[in-house]
Motif scaffolding. Structure first.
Motif, PDB file in Angstrom:
ATOM      1  N   GLY A 138      19.797 -46.901  17.428  1.00  0.00           N
ATOM      2  CA  GLY A 138      19.479 -46.718  16.090  1.00  0.00           C
ATOM      3  C   GLY A 138      18.559 -45.435  15.528  1.00  0.00           C
ATOM      4  N   LYS A 139      17.431 -45.746  15.120  1.00  0.00           N
ATOM      5  CA  LYS A 139      16.531 -44.733  14.591  1.00  0.00           C
ATOM      6  C   LYS A 139      15.100 -44.937  15.073  1.00  0.00           C
ATOM      7  N   ILE A 140      14.418 -43.906  15.670  1.00  0.00           N
ATOM      8  CA  ILE A 140      13.279 -43.904  16.160  1.00  0.00           C
ATOM      9  C   ILE A 140      12.326 -42.909  15.510  1.00  0.00           C
ATOM     10  N   ARG A 141      10.916 -43.315  15.257  1.00  0.00           N
ATOM     11  CA  ARG A 141      10.009 -42.522  14.716  1.00  0.00           C
ATOM     12  C   ARG A 141       8.589 -42.846  15.102  1.00  0.00           C
ATOM     13  N   SER A 142       8.087 -41.773  15.601  1.00  0.00           N
ATOM     14  CA  SER A 142       6.498 -41.988  15.975  1.00  0.00           C
ATOM     15  C   SER A 142       5.970 -40.555  15.935  1.00  0.00           C
ATOM     16  N   GLU A 143       4.599 -40.640  15.706  1.00  0.00           N
ATOM     17  CA  GLU A 143       3.805 -39.582  16.029  1.00  0.00           C
ATOM     18  C   GLU A 143       3.190 -39.622  17.701  1.00  0.00           C
ATOM     19  N   ALA A 144       3.899 -40.452  18.549  1.00  0.00           N
ATOM     20  CA  ALA A 144       3.370 -40.608  19.849  1.00  0.00           C
ATOM     21  C   ALA A 144       4.351 -40.210  20.868  1.00  0.00           C
ATOM     22  N   ILE A 145       4.274 -40.842  22.138  1.00  0.00           N
ATOM     23  CA  ILE A 145       5.153 -40.382  23.218  1.00  0.00           C
ATOM     24  C   ILE A 145       6.133 -41.427  23.338  1.00  0.00           C
ATOM     25  N   LEU A 146       7.433 -41.038  23.473  1.00  0.00           N
ATOM     26  CA  LEU A 146       8.514 -41.818  24.145  1.00  0.00           C
ATOM     27  C   LEU A 146       9.136 -41.414  25.411  1.00  0.00           C
ATOM     28  N   GLU A 147       8.921 -42.504  26.115  1.00  0.00           N
ATOM     29  CA  GLU A 147       9.591 -42.370  27.380  1.00  0.00           C
ATOM     30  C   GLU A 147      10.794 -43.080  27.903  1.00  0.00           C
ATOM     31  N   ILE A 148      11.897 -42.514  28.271  1.00  0.00           N
ATOM     32  CA  ILE A 148      13.028 -43.122  28.638  1.00  0.00           C
ATOM     33  C   ILE A 148      13.133 -43.180  30.192  1.00  0.00           C
ATOM     34  N   GLY A 149      12.946 -44.667  30.620  1.00  0.00           N
ATOM     35  CA  GLY A 149      12.635 -44.635  32.254  1.00  0.00           C
ATOM     36  C   GLY A 149      14.133 -44.440  32.923  1.00  0.00           C
ATOM     37  N   PRO A 150      14.001 -44.483  34.186  1.00  0.00           N
ATOM     38  CA  PRO A 150      15.349 -44.285  34.897  1.00  0.00           C
ATOM     39  C   PRO A 150      16.338 -45.285  34.763  1.00  0.00           C
ATOM     40  N   GLY A 151      16.285 -46.348  34.149  1.00  0.00           N
ATOM     41  CA  GLY A 151      17.099 -47.473  33.774  1.00  0.00           C
ATOM     42  C   GLY A 151      17.472 -47.579  32.344  1.00  0.00           C
ATOM     43  N   GLY A 152      16.867 -46.612  31.703  1.00  0.00           N
ATOM     44  CA  GLY A 152      16.538 -46.615  30.215  1.00  0.00           C
ATOM     45  C   GLY A 152      17.977 -45.867  29.558  1.00  0.00           C
ATOM     46  N   ARG A 153      18.505 -46.180  28.314  1.00  0.00           N
ATOM     47  CA  ARG A 153      19.546 -45.542  27.621  1.00  0.00           C
ATOM     48  C   ARG A 153      19.236 -45.530  26.138  1.00  0.00           C
ATOM     49  N   VAL A 154      19.088 -44.534  25.545  1.00  0.00           N
ATOM     50  CA  VAL A 154      18.820 -44.639  24.025  1.00  0.00           C
ATOM     51  C   VAL A 154      20.002 -43.683  23.205  1.00  0.00           C
ATOM     52  N   ASP A 155      20.517 -44.419  22.285  1.00  0.00           N
ATOM     53  CA  ASP A 155      21.531 -43.786  21.527  1.00  0.00           C
ATOM     54  C   ASP A 155      20.879 -43.854  20.116  1.00  0.00           C
ATOM     55  N   ALA A 156      20.258 -42.609  19.671  1.00  0.00           N
ATOM     56  CA  ALA A 156      19.398 -42.663  18.432  1.00  0.00           C
ATOM     57  C   ALA A 156      19.242 -41.378  17.924  1.00  0.00           C
TER      58      ALA A 156
END
Length: 101
Positions: free
Chosen positions: A21-39
């Motif tokens: 989807g969509k991600i919005r922030s003024e902070a930090i996003l961390e994708i861990g070793p098992g993580g998957r982001v389609d955005a």
């Protein structure tokens, strides 16, 4: 966990599951070793240790660590890619010019 939709947060987020989807922030996003982001991501800083597909617009920096994979376009003033990481896409590091009007 798997999440689909629009996400916004204020204190940082670590993804170990899947987000679409969509991600919005003024902070930090961390994708861990098992993580998957389609955005489409509008963020201050992103750290990729897992897999990302989409568009990243970071105001501070993008870090792709050795096990990280990014497939898509990056817009950021700072890009760090460690040896062993995968990046398949385009990167634009120039500042967008603000109009004087």
């Amino acid at each position: 966990a798997e999440l689909t939709g629009e996400i916004s947060f204020t204190n940082g987020l670590r993804v170990q599951g899947s987000i679409k989807g969509k991600i919005r922030s003024e902070a930090i996003l961390e994708i861990g070793p098992g993580g998957r982001v389609d955005a489409e991501v509008h963020i201050r800083k992103i750290i990729v240790n897992g897999e990302f597909h989409g568009v990243i617009r970071a105001t501070d920096r993008v870090e792709i660590h050795k096990d990280g994979k990014v497939f898509g376009d990056i817009y950021s003033p700072c890009l760090i890619i460690e040896a062993g990481a995968t990046f398949d896409g385009h990167c634009n590091m120039s500042q967008e010019k603000k109009s004087a009007k």
